[in-house]
Structure formats: structure tokens, C-alpha cells
Write an enzyme that holds these catalytic residues in place. Sequence first.
Site, PDB file in Angstrom:
ATOM      1  N   ALA A  63     -32.557   2.890 105.761  1.00 40.34           N
ATOM      2  CA  ALA A  63     -33.313   3.683 104.949  1.00 40.34           C
ATOM      3  C   ALA A  63     -34.356   2.754 104.001  1.00 40.34           C
ATOM      4  O   ALA A  63     -34.438   1.374 103.912  1.00 40.34           O
ATOM      5  CB  ALA A  63     -32.403   4.379 104.675  1.00 40.34           C
ATOM      6  N   GLY A 108     -29.442   1.954 107.675  1.00 36.26           N
ATOM      7  CA  GLY A 108     -29.939   3.346 108.492  1.00 36.26           C
ATOM      8  C   GLY A 108     -30.262   2.820 109.808  1.00 36.26           C
ATOM      9  O   GLY A 108     -30.703   3.834 110.928  1.00 36.26           O
ATOM     10  N   GLU A 111     -26.962   1.934 112.111  1.00 37.38           N
ATOM     11  CA  GLU A 111     -26.767   2.974 111.656  1.00 37.38           C
ATOM     12  C   GLU A 111     -27.136   4.219 113.446  1.00 37.38           C
ATOM     13  O   GLU A 111     -26.915   4.459 113.616  1.00 37.38           O
ATOM     14  CB  GLU A 111     -26.590   3.731 110.307  1.00 37.38           C
ATOM     15  CG  GLU A 111     -25.725   3.516 110.181  1.00 37.38           C
ATOM     16  CD  GLU A 111     -25.683   3.914 108.508  1.00 37.38           C
ATOM     17  OE1 GLU A 111     -27.027   3.905 107.739  1.00 37.38           O
ATOM     18  OE2 GLU A 111     -25.011   3.700 107.942  1.00 37.38           O
ATOM     19  N   GLU A 131     -25.885  -3.014 102.962  1.00 47.10           N
ATOM     20  CA  GLU A 131     -25.763  -1.668 101.673  1.00 47.10           C
ATOM     21  C   GLU A 131     -24.887  -1.971 100.471  1.00 47.10           C
ATOM     22  O   GLU A 131     -25.167  -2.171  99.404  1.00 47.10           O
ATOM     23  CB  GLU A 131     -24.935  -0.155 102.186  1.00 47.10           C
ATOM     24  CG  GLU A 131     -25.776   0.580 103.288  1.00 47.10           C
ATOM     25  CD  GLU A 131     -26.367   0.251 104.673  1.00 47.10           C
ATOM     26  OE1 GLU A 131     -25.111  -0.514 105.390  1.00 47.10           O
ATOM     27  OE2 GLU A 131     -26.574   0.796 104.952  1.00 47.10           O
TER      28      GLU A 131
HETATM   29  C1  LIG Z   1     -27.757   5.446 104.378  1.00 45.60           C
HETATM   30  C2  LIG Z   1     -28.922   4.188 104.753  1.00 45.60           C
HETATM   31  C3  LIG Z   1     -29.008   3.557 103.681  1.00 45.60           C
HETATM   32  C4  LIG Z   1     -30.027   2.171 103.731  1.00 45.60           C
HETATM   33  O1  LIG Z   1     -30.082   1.775 104.861  1.00 45.60           O
HETATM   34  S1  LIG Z   1     -29.593   0.612 102.595  1.00 45.60           S
HETATM   35  C5  LIG Z   1     -31.109  -0.127 102.771  1.00 45.60           C
HETATM   36  C6  LIG Z   1     -30.585  -1.026 104.514  1.00 45.60           C
HETATM   37  N1  LIG Z   1     -31.177  -1.915 104.540  1.00 45.60           N
HETATM   38  C7  LIG Z   1     -31.712  -3.118 103.924  1.00 45.60           C
HETATM   39  O2  LIG Z   1     -30.807  -3.454 102.584  1.00 45.60           O
HETATM   40  C8  LIG Z   1     -32.496  -4.280 103.925  1.00 45.60           C
HETATM   41  C9  LIG Z   1     -33.213  -4.812 103.229  1.00 45.60           C
HETATM   42  N2  LIG Z   1     -34.952  -5.515 103.122  1.00 45.60           N
HETATM   43  C10 LIG Z   1     -34.451  -7.168 103.722  1.00 45.60           C
HETATM   44  O3  LIG Z   1     -33.303  -7.658 103.702  1.00 45.60           O
HETATM   45  C11 LIG Z   1     -35.095  -7.434 104.470  1.00 45.60           C
HETATM   46  O4  LIG Z   1     -36.304  -7.010 103.598  1.00 45.60           O
HETATM   47  C12 LIG Z   1     -35.086  -8.228 105.866  1.00 45.60           C
HETATM   48  C13 LIG Z   1     -34.248  -8.653 106.123  1.00 45.60           C
HETATM   49  C14 LIG Z   1     -35.367  -6.852 106.505  1.00 45.60           C
HETATM   50  C15 LIG Z   1     -36.178  -9.014 105.798  1.00 45.60           C
HETATM   51  O5  LIG Z   1     -37.035 -10.098 105.319  1.00 45.60           O
HETATM   52  P1  LIG Z   1     -38.242 -10.689 104.866  1.00 45.60           P
HETATM   53  O6  LIG Z   1     -38.871 -11.050 106.841  1.00 45.60           O
HETATM   54  O7  LIG Z   1     -38.325 -11.659 103.821  1.00 45.60           O
HETATM   55  O8  LIG Z   1     -39.028  -9.408 104.187  1.00 45.60           O
HETATM   56  P2  LIG Z   1     -39.483  -9.067 103.386  1.00 45.60           P
HETATM   57  O9  LIG Z   1     -40.579 -10.024 102.415  1.00 45.60           O
HETATM   58  O10 LIG Z   1     -38.832  -8.896 102.306  1.00 45.60           O
HETATM   59  O11 LIG Z   1     -40.082  -7.578 104.022  1.00 45.60           O
HETATM   60  C16 LIG Z   1     -41.241  -7.218 104.045  1.00 45.60           C
HETATM   61  C17 LIG Z   1     -41.056  -5.767 102.764  1.00 45.60           C
HETATM   62  O12 LIG Z   1     -40.459  -4.695 103.510  1.00 45.60           O
HETATM   63  C18 LIG Z   1     -40.181  -4.353 102.565  1.00 45.60           C
HETATM   64  N3  LIG Z   1     -38.836  -3.775 103.035  1.00 45.60           N
HETATM   65  C19 LIG Z   1     -37.952  -4.597 104.396  1.00 45.60           C
HETATM   66  N4  LIG Z   1     -36.830  -3.659 103.816  1.00 45.60           N
HETATM   67  C20 LIG Z   1     -37.547  -2.291 103.219  1.00 45.60           C
HETATM   68  C21 LIG Z   1     -36.239  -1.059 102.822  1.00 45.60           C
HETATM   69  N5  LIG Z   1     -34.930  -0.937 103.747  1.00 45.60           N
HETATM   70  N6  LIG Z   1     -36.825  -0.125 102.128  1.00 45.60           N
HETATM   71  C22 LIG Z   1     -37.970  -0.157 101.719  1.00 45.60           C
HETATM   72  N7  LIG Z   1     -38.917  -1.974 101.733  1.00 45.60           N
HETATM   73  C23 LIG Z   1     -38.638  -2.809 102.826  1.00 45.60           C
HETATM   74  C24 LIG Z   1     -40.068  -5.075 101.781  1.00 45.60           C
HETATM   75  O13 LIG Z   1     -39.838  -4.593 100.256  1.00 45.60           O
HETATM   76  C25 LIG Z   1     -41.403  -6.230 101.464  1.00 45.60           C
HETATM   77  O14 LIG Z   1     -42.282  -5.636 101.212  1.00 45.60           O
HETATM   78  P3  LIG Z   1     -43.488  -5.936 100.362  1.00 45.60           P
HETATM   79  O15 LIG Z   1     -44.252  -7.199 101.339  1.00 45.60           O
HETATM   80  O16 LIG Z   1     -44.576  -4.746  99.599  1.00 45.60           O
HETATM   81  O17 LIG Z   1     -42.963  -6.558  99.151  1.00 45.60           O
END
Ligand SMILES: C/C=C/C(=O)SCCNC(=O)CCNC(=O)[C@H](O)C(C)(C)COP(=O)(O)OP(=O)(O)OC[C@H]1O[C@@H](n2cnc3c(N)ncnc32)[C@H](O)[C@@H]1OP(=O)(O)O
Length: 257
Positions: A63, A108, A111, A131
Site C-alpha cells: 500500500a 499489499g 496480498e 507491515e
Molecule cells: C494494507 C496494506 C498495508 C501495506 O502494504 S503497508 C506497506 C508494506 N510495504 C512495505 O513496507 C515496503 C516498503 N518499501 C521498502 O521496504 C523498500 O522501499 C523496498 C524494499 C521495496 C525497496 O528498497 P530500495 O530498493 O532500497 O528502494 P527505496 O529507495 O526504499 O524505494 C524507492 C522509492 O519507492 C518508495 N516506496 C517504496 N515502497 C513504498 C510504499 N509501500 N509506499 C510508498 N512509497 C514507497 C520509497 O519511498 C522510495 O521513494 P523515493 O525515491 O521518493 O525516496
Amino acid sequence: MYSYWHVQKEDRVAVVTINRPPANALSQAALTELAALLDELERDGQVKAIVLTGEGRFFIAGADIKEFTQLMSADAEALAKAGQQLFERLETFPKPIIAAINGACLGGGLELAMACHIRLAAPEAKLGLPELNLGIIPGYGGTQRLPRLVGRGKATQMILTSEMIGGEEALRIGLVEAVHPLDQLLDEAKKLAGAIAQKSAVALRLALEAVHAGTVLGKAEGMQREAELFGEAFASEDVKEGVAAFLEKRRPQFADR
Ligand SMILES: C/C=C/C(=O)SCCNC(=O)CCNC(=O)[C@H](O)C(C)(C)COP(=O)(O)OP(=O)(O)OC[C@H]1O[C@@H](n2cnc3c(N)ncnc32)[C@H](O)[C@@H]1OP(=O)(O)O
């Protein structure tokens, strides 16, 4: 037509690609569009199978966390219910949906992939429900679908530790059905969808419903539903063609009726 989803229809297969840089995160707007897209794909008689994938190096990183900053508890419950409903729609969709997991498939995103009927992954994909790192729990069905796919212990471990696993490990634990090199993943998914699309659309729908019934009903009720659906299959035109083609030693030409 859609801001975040690109659809390419070819040979009765629709390839649906989420394109929402940087991480293909599921904003509310993206989910609303997905619901409309599912309506379109259900109506389209030319589409018999669907491949779902992500643009770039991510499948779907979850998400959109940026939308969580102002979220209150009551709104969060409603948001989870809406997401669950949409993913239930995927799981009960009458046409097969194959997830081609090309990269990060988290929260998500996983999911959504778990609600698809079949999952293929690249070795470098990262799958997990992280999460708890955010102080929340999975809310789009992850606590329910992951244990059903990989067993309660492994699912609990993945959820409580936020561990992310690669494609090969996902294959080993039964979270995905096959692993293909990244540069071949989409072609393999299309090939699989194409082979499935050769079947009768009626039989595909009935088989999907029968398998799903087994996951939500007890065994006796599931068997009863299977028998009913088997009966329904015999009411189709396609059963006549399928049986005739077998006896005449030729490939069936299903009319999807
Ligand atoms: C009901 C449902 C609930 C949920 O789904 S809660 C969300 C669950 N997901 C997460 O927690 C994943 C969060 N993201 C990460 O852990 C990492 O990212 C990754 C492992 C996917 C990738 O890491 P890396 O390759 O180092 O890239 P990066 O610089 O962290 O991410 C690239 C850009 O993507 C944005 N981003 C990544 N995941 C999300 C997300 N889930 N929502 C919003 N933005 C996201 C970052 O912030 C950043 O952005 P910028 O380049 O502007 O700094």
C-alpha cells in the site's frame, strides 16, 4: 484510459501492468482503478486469462505508505475492508489470473499476488509482509491467505519478523508455483496464460469456483459444490465439442458456451 494500469490484450490474454513509479505502491486511486479494470476484463468476451505484473524493478511494494500519515483507526478498518473486498474479487474472479512477480512484492503487493490464482516469480523478487516494521499488521487478507499457502508456522514467522524471501525460497515453501529468469518471466506467464486460454471459458470458470469452494467450505460441502459444478459443465455446449474432439482425435474448438 487508466492512470496506473496498462492493459495489453493479445490472443485472448490480457497483460495488466501496474505503472506507478517509484515502487508501484497501491494508492487508493490505484485500487479504485483496479476495480473498474476488473469490471472491464470480466465483461470482455475476448479475454480468457489475465497476467498481472509490475513495471520496472518492482512488482508492488505494498500500500502507499504516504497515504497512512493521516489515517485514523476507524478509517483504517474501512480501508482494510475495502482492500479485502477487492482482493476477494480477484480470488473469485471467473477468469484465471496469473501474477508474474518481477520484483519487490511486499505488504499489499503480496496480498494482491496471493489473491491471484497462480503465482510465478523471478529469482530476484522479494516477497514478504513487512507491515510490522511500520507498527501495523497486514490488512488486505495477508494474515489469512499466507498461512493457507505456506502453513501457519512459516506464515507467522514471516509476518512477525517482516522477513523478505527471494523467488527460489518462495517456490520452496509453496508461495509461488514456478521461478523463471527475470528476462523470461513475462513470456513464461503469457505462455501459461495462453495454454490455459485454449480451454473452455465455461470449464475454466467452473473449475476456479470449485477450487475456491474448497478453500472456504468444509470438505463435504466442497464435494457437493464440485458435483453441482460438474453438472453445470455438462449443460454447456463445450462439453459436446470436447468429447467429440477427443473421439475424433482432433483439437477441440470451444465456443466458450
Ligand atoms: C494494507 C496494506 C498495508 C501495506 O502494504 S503497508 C506497506 C508494506 N510495504 C512495505 O513496507 C515496503 C516498503 N518499501 C521498502 O521496504 C523498500 O522501499 C523496498 C524494499 C521495496 C525497496 O528498497 P530500495 O530498493 O532500497 O528502494 P527505496 O529507495 O526504499 O524505494 C524507492 C522509492 O519507492 C518508495 N516506496 C517504496 N515502497 C513504498 C510504499 N509501500 N509506499 C510508498 N512509497 C514507497 C520509497 O519511498 C522510495 O521513494 P523515493 O525515491 O521518493 O525516496
